[in-house]
Design an enzyme around this catalytic site. Sequence first.
Site, short mmCIF file in Angstrom:
data_model
loop_
_atom_site.label_atom_id
_atom_site.label_comp_id
_atom_site.label_asym_id
_atom_site.label_seq_id
_atom_site.Cartn_x
_atom_site.Cartn_y
_atom_site.Cartn_z
N HIS A 111 38.37 38.63 30.35
CA HIS A 111 38.32 39.02 31.76
C HIS A 111 39.41 40.06 32.05
O HIS A 111 40.46 40.07 31.38
CB HIS A 111 38.51 37.79 32.67
N HIS A 156 39.30 42.30 41.66
CA HIS A 156 38.41 42.14 40.50
C HIS A 156 37.04 41.66 40.94
O HIS A 156 36.82 41.32 42.09
CB HIS A 156 39.02 41.18 39.49
N CYS A 159 33.26 42.34 35.55
CA CYS A 159 34.70 42.63 35.67
C CYS A 159 35.08 43.95 35.01
O CYS A 159 35.77 44.78 35.61
CB CYS A 159 35.49 41.47 35.07
#
Length: 288
Positions: free
Chosen positions: A247, A263, A199
């Site tokens: 994240h 993402h 990510c």
Amino acid sequence: MAGQPSGPNPTAHLAGVGRNSRMSKSVSRPAHRGTPRPFRAPNVSIVRTIAGSLSGHGRLAGRITLASGIAAGALVAVPAANAAPVSHEPALEVAKVVEAPTLEASATPAAMLTDIKQLERAVEVQQRKAEAARKAAEAKRKAAIAAKKAAEEKKKAEAEARAYAASQQGKIDRAISVASEQIGDPYVWGATGPSAFDCSGLTQYAFGAAGIELPRVSRDQAAALPTIPNDQIQRGDLMFWGSPVYHVGIFLRWENGQAIMLHAPKPGTAVREEAAWDGWFAGSIHQA
């Protein structure tokens, strides 16, 4: 006196008559000053030539023949200094008249009319050519102006594009474009591209390509950016999860009240667009 007749003296009378006769002769004799000019009769031929020319050939031919008649008449007017002396004989000799030559017109009226029409057509052709040349020059001038304007507009657009690309929004749009090109690439933990990403590896790669430097991991990225309210998030800002952060994704748009992000989700998936997970907060790239 005796022996002399009475009355007027006849001798004196004769003497007086003699004197009167001489006086009368001296008075009646014409006094000539210089050499007299010769008598010239009217040149009837010149008059007829002029009149016939004016009536027969129109205005132009009349002028030509008139000129020839005047030129011929000039031959008759001999200067007085060169004239012969007047004879004292009872009969005067009439000077010989020089006949004026007839100068014919160069063309008939019909031929002259044809010439005039041809001249008018030639003038009309030249006028059309001049008008065509003027229009061509005007079109060329307008084309040059248009080309110059187009070049100026292109130069201006390029300058604006460079300025925009150098701006923060231009860089953000470029980062989104780069990240979108990676859709379908697999998620690999710790990967930073160009064919696989985690990510934070995806966000660092995309924004780095646009000239915006981000830390390597999502926790550090969140710490580097100012936090803003979620409803103030803009296209290209980052979305974070967790505390500590674990994240990160890129905000794209609002769709039916739902935030859409780009993402690299987790192992076994690929880079993609999808609705944002719950529990996110916004970090502003625009205010970085």
